[in-house]
Design an enzyme around this catalytic site. Structure first.
Site, PDB file in Angstrom:
ATOM      1  N   HIS A 396       3.879  -8.746  -1.496  1.00 40.16           N
ATOM      2  CA  HIS A 396       3.077  -9.894  -1.080  1.00 40.16           C
ATOM      3  C   HIS A 396       3.868 -11.196  -1.113  1.00 40.16           C
ATOM      4  CE1 HIS A 396      -0.616 -11.373   0.331  1.00 40.16           C
ATOM      5  NE2 HIS A 396      -1.450 -10.719  -0.462  1.00 40.16           N
ATOM      6  N   ASP A 400       2.291 -11.038   4.369  1.00 41.84           N
ATOM      7  CA  ASP A 400       0.911 -11.483   4.252  1.00 41.84           C
ATOM      8  C   ASP A 400      -0.043 -10.307   4.483  1.00 41.84           C
ATOM      9  OD1 ASP A 400       1.729 -14.073   3.795  1.00 41.84           O
ATOM     10  OD2 ASP A 400       1.662 -14.621   5.917  1.00 41.84           O
TER      11      ASP A 400
END
Length: 424
Positions: A396, A400
């Site tokens: 992450h 995204d």
């Protein structure tokens, strides 16, 4: 008589120390030239240390699990003649025994002690004279198989290198002992109070370190999507029927590799490596797909290089070749490093969902679950379809959530409409 001293060799890669994983000899053993003396492990591979001389082992320089400096004393061998005490050099060449390792991909060591049998031996084939506390050489998978069969490994004659017990040796032991197969078996509910301590060294230590490092450094998040693979399975069956005899049988994996290649054209941020120390993301045009492979000695990730330039059958052949090399301990260091994205599958045991751990420094890993037939509603009708989940994880810090979802949806579309895999 003289003494030949072997020092810990310089394996390359600019490393200053390596881990002593396993001894194949002990003090007092007679050894011959080219006999494997020990296994040592670098960050990327397991390496065999062969003997350059004939002689008798008189001293060992370390214990399994010990991290030793390059150039430190590894082993001393008594030889005919003057020996090499003044110039105690490492043997050359060092023979690489990578995969069962080993490499960018995760690795496992042999247990420190043989598993205690679950019950009395079912069959008694020709027995080997070993001391009660002597541990025969065998992989973890062979030890578990012997435990399941109720066979004491110390009674089995090993035909592998250095007397290693193989799966075939267990089969031979059972076959030769069929005349005793009617011997009474211990009660199924016998109490057990035995314990076994297994030192975390070698390949198992590397697996632990890499998994811990990956979960501590990357911000993992997973995304699961259901895919209808009925059409792709029908195509696969058709291609195997038509071309299987001449080109080889296709599994689902080469189709998944092809889907990755096509989807990555629109999502180049997934085919990347993240150097979190330098704070640099490197996106790559070449698609080097790591295919997680389970072996007797642990999890490895051999790499299908330039998957973007391979046909289905080329990918299938390379996946098969690499998997065989990895399981047999024959994959090279280069074949186990350099992946840009990883594909992991537990095959028929894949369950319905998983949470794969990233293969750092990559930023995406696509996990394949098992295919099951289920009733589905299609155009208002209940029909039986072949369904499969993709359970994938992403970093992450780089990827995204929306991009990850769109990437997996793109793969889903390609697999559900397989003709689009080949439309340029």
């Amino acid at each position: 008589m003289g003494t030949h001293v072997i020092k810990m060799p310089d394996i390359g890669e600019g490393i200053a120390e390596v881990e002593l994983s396993q001894w194949h000899v002990k003090v007092g053993d007679l050894v011959v030239e080219d006999q494997v003396l020990a296994d040592v492990m670098t960050d990327k591979a397991m390496v065999d240390i062969p003997s350059p001389v004939h002689g008798k082992v008189i001293a060992l320089g370390g214990q399994p699990g010990e991290v030793m400096a390059v150039g430190s004393l590894l082993i001393s061998i008594e030889v005919e003649g003057a020996g090499n005490l003044k110039e105690s050099a490492a043997p050359a060449p060092v023979k690489e025994a990578p995969v069962a390792p080993k490499a960018q991909a995760l690795v496992e060591s042999k247990p420190a002690a043989a598993a205690a049998p679950r019950q009395a031996p079912v069959c008694q084939g020709p027995m080997v004279a070993r001391e009660a506390d002597e541990r025969p050489l065998a992989s973890p998978a062979v030890r578990k198989h012997a435990l399941d069969l109720g066979i004491q490994l110390r009674l089995v004659r090993g035909t592998g290198p250095a007397g290693r017990v193989l799966h075939e040796d267990l089969d031979t032991y059972l076959a030769q002992g069929q005349s005793n197969a009617s011997a009474p078996v211990a009660a199924a509910y016998t109490q057990r109070n035995d314990e076994e301590q297994i030192q975390v060294i070698g390949m198992r230590r590397k697996i632990a370190q890499r998994m811990q490092d990956a979960t501590q450094r990357a911000a993992h998040f997973s995304y699961v999507e259901e895919i209808d693979v009925t059409a792709i399975e029908e195509l696969r069956a058709h291609l195997n029927e038509k071309h299987g005899a001449s080109r080889g049988k296709l599994t689902l994996l080469p189709f998944l590799v092809r889907a990755l290649v096509v989807a990555l054209r629109d999502f180049p941020q997934m085919n990347a490596r993240y150097d979190d120390e330098a704070q640099v993301i490197t996106r790559l045009g070449a698609v080097h797909v790591g295919v997680a492979t389970q072996s007797d000695v642990g999890l490895m990730v051999p790499v299908v290089r330039h998957a973007e330039a391979r046909s289905l059958w080329d990918s299938a052949a390379e996946i098969s070749r690499l998997a065989t090399a990895a399981r047999n301990g024959k994959a090279s260091r280069d074949e186990l490093s350099g992946s840009t994205i990883t594909l992991t599958s537990l095959g028929a045991l894949g369950g319905i969902v998983s949470t794969p751990v990233l293969n750092l420094p990559e930023v995406a890993i696509v996990g394949v679950n098992k295919i099951v037939e289920r009733p589905m509603v299609v155009k208002g009708q209940v029909v039986i379809r072949k369904m499969m989940n993709l359970s994938s994880s992403f970093d992450h810090r780089v990827v995204d959530g929306m991009d990850a979802a769109l990437f997996i949806q793109a793969i889903r579309g390609l697999l559900e409409q397989p003709a689009t895999l080949f439309v340029e």
